[in-house]
Design a protein around this motif. Sequence first.
Motif, PDB file in Angstrom:
ATOM      1  N   SER A 304       0.834  -1.210   0.000  1.00 21.99           N
ATOM      2  CA  SER A 304       0.000   0.000   0.000  1.00 21.99           C
ATOM      3  C   SER A 304       0.865   1.255   0.000  1.00 21.99           C
ATOM      4  CB  SER A 304      -0.915   0.036   1.233  1.00 21.99           C
ATOM      5  OG  SER A 304      -1.674  -1.138   1.303  1.00 21.99           O
ATOM      6  N   ALA A 305       1.991   1.218   0.738  1.00 27.05           N
ATOM      7  CA  ALA A 305       2.884   2.388   0.780  1.00 27.05           C
ATOM      8  C   ALA A 305       3.503   2.631  -0.596  1.00 27.05           C
ATOM      9  CB  ALA A 305       3.975   2.176   1.839  1.00 27.05           C
ATOM     10  N   PHE A 306       3.919   1.554  -1.262  1.00 31.22           N
ATOM     11  CA  PHE A 306       4.474   1.688  -2.611  1.00 31.22           C
ATOM     12  C   PHE A 306       3.439   2.328  -3.535  1.00 31.22           C
ATOM     13  CE2 PHE A 306       4.842   0.364  -6.976  1.00 31.22           C
ATOM     14  CZ  PHE A 306       6.195   0.436  -7.272  1.00 31.22           C
ATOM     15  N   ALA A 307       2.197   1.801  -3.454  1.00 28.40           N
ATOM     16  CA  ALA A 307       1.143   2.300  -4.345  1.00 28.40           C
ATOM     17  C   ALA A 307       0.924   3.800  -4.119  1.00 28.40           C
ATOM     18  CB  ALA A 307      -0.146   1.521  -4.114  1.00 28.40           C
ATOM     19  N   ARG A 308       0.917   4.229  -2.864  1.00 31.17           N
ATOM     20  CA  ARG A 308       0.726   5.652  -2.555  1.00 31.17           C
ATOM     21  C   ARG A 308       1.885   6.479  -3.116  1.00 31.17           C
ATOM     22  NH1 ARG A 308      -0.458   4.522   2.631  1.00 31.17           N
ATOM     23  NH2 ARG A 308      -2.592   3.840   2.272  1.00 31.17           N
ATOM     24  N   ARG A 445       0.063  -5.743  -7.667  1.00 29.60           N
ATOM     25  CA  ARG A 445       0.173  -4.833  -8.813  1.00 29.60           C
ATOM     26  C   ARG A 445      -0.758  -3.672  -8.521  1.00 29.60           C
ATOM     27  NH1 ARG A 445      -0.474  -8.178 -13.586  1.00 29.60           N
ATOM     28  NH2 ARG A 445      -0.477 -10.031 -12.288  1.00 29.60           N
ATOM     29  N   CYS A 446      -0.624  -2.601  -9.274  1.00 32.80           N
ATOM     30  CA  CYS A 446      -1.382  -1.390  -8.960  1.00 32.80           C
ATOM     31  C   CYS A 446      -2.402  -1.085 -10.059  1.00 32.80           C
ATOM     32  CB  CYS A 446      -0.447  -0.192  -8.819  1.00 32.80           C
ATOM     33  SG  CYS A 446       0.698  -0.354  -7.457  1.00 32.80           S
ATOM     34  N   VAL A 447      -3.359  -0.241  -9.696  1.00 33.41           N
ATOM     35  CA  VAL A 447      -4.378   0.218 -10.642  1.00 33.41           C
ATOM     36  C   VAL A 447      -4.486   1.743 -10.562  1.00 33.41           C
ATOM     37  CG1 VAL A 447      -5.773  -1.887 -10.531  1.00 33.41           C
ATOM     38  CG2 VAL A 447      -6.270  -0.025  -8.955  1.00 33.41           C
ATOM     39  N   GLU A 448      -5.087   2.296 -11.606  1.00 35.53           N
ATOM     40  CA  GLU A 448      -5.498   3.704 -11.591  1.00 35.53           C
ATOM     41  C   GLU A 448      -6.928   3.761 -12.081  1.00 35.53           C
ATOM     42  OE1 GLU A 448      -2.730   6.881 -13.092  1.00 35.53           O
ATOM     43  OE2 GLU A 448      -1.411   5.149 -13.312  1.00 35.53           O
TER      44      GLU A 448
END
Length: 449
Positions: A304-308, A445-448
Amino acid sequence: MATFQAAPTLHPRLISRLHEARSRTDELFRLLPSGSFYDRPIAERHRMIFYLGHLEAFDWNLLSGPLDLAAHDAEFDKLFAFGIDPVGGGLPTDTPKDWPTVAQVEDYNQLVRSRLDEALGDFRALRSSASALVDGTLLHVAIEHRLMHAETIAYLLHNMPIERKKPQAGPAPDPRPAPEYRQVTIPAGVATLGRSRQEESFGWDNEFDAHQVHVPSFSIDVFPVTNAQYLKFVQAGGYNEAKYWAPEDWEWKQSKRLDHPYFWIRRSGSAASDPRTQWEYLGMFGATPLPPSWPVYVSHAEASAFARWAGRKLPTEAQWHRAAYGTPDGTERSHPWGETPPSESHGNFHHRRWDATPVDAHPLGASAFGVFDLLGNGWEWTSSAFDPFPGFQQFPFYPGYSANFFDGKHFAMKGGSARTDACMLRRSFRNWFQPHYPHIYATFRCVED
Ligand SMILES: [Fe+2]
């Protein structure tokens, strides 16, 4: 001439699967020298000796009642069902002397296996009044429970110092570069989560009921976040900036003095953000220079920190489903790649490797939207709390399996790891963990939006 008919057995295929699952866990325990069974690789977990007895005790406690079998060791049935409760609710404080010997546990296991096998193989099983035994549900539970433990035992072994395990070849250095970062846009559409009770195959209680979720359009990373990508976050001082961390995650990270992923080892340089630092990855049987193209294994807090930091988010469970199983024409698939059963070409799963592979190593496993590495190579964190689906009913024979974790403090995970059995790669299967547990094969993995 008299003809003899073999006694009918309960689903011979299920019984042979139970035997195969036993071989899997036996193989794992064979990696331990006898002196290592009393090790506790993770402070919050039991000593290895517990798991040696737990798998048989679980099967016995599940099946002996429906099979009308009287206990032969009620003390072990209980000890290995739950272990020794930590005093005061903190970390466990038992000592090796509190446990039986390896030989005693092995004798118990052998007797459990032979008594269960004998009863399952004759008329008793079919005459049982427990419909969950007769229809095979209880055997599925025993098989999948054991195979899930095959994964948890693997990460416990991973957490043991190399010299506490029987020596095996360590991971070969893998300098292949990470693929170039890219995202793909997933159009708005429907994701079907869960499974219908009309389906004949087995599912755990938390997989029911099937329901559809409308998912607005979003972009998702084509690959799980690699070690190379995550290294940029570490080098940018991501572990030193409270603004990237949820307050409770920051507090946890500070208390554990974490400044890099748990599976990484720092070889030189004074700080994680020091560019002179050489990083290694700690594999199951040895360390190797950090493989840039492998997925990073981190806790939910770190993901979560990476995503932020990256200005993105973790996907919801529904977004992950849509990216994995949706198609441009609006239909949904059983697996990201289609309807064929999982095989080696689709991903890194089913006990084939101890460690990861590059995130782009399995193009044949990509989804219809071109998203790679969804099943295998590491469970993927979602931003969704592990909640019951509408229509949830706990299994009467295992009421706490999921319900004990519907507390808003556990997050749903999808996918699978190198140590996940192929039978658990079905679309509706869900895993879950609390956010501050860095020991598992979990990536993201991340999303936008
Ligand atoms: Fe268990």
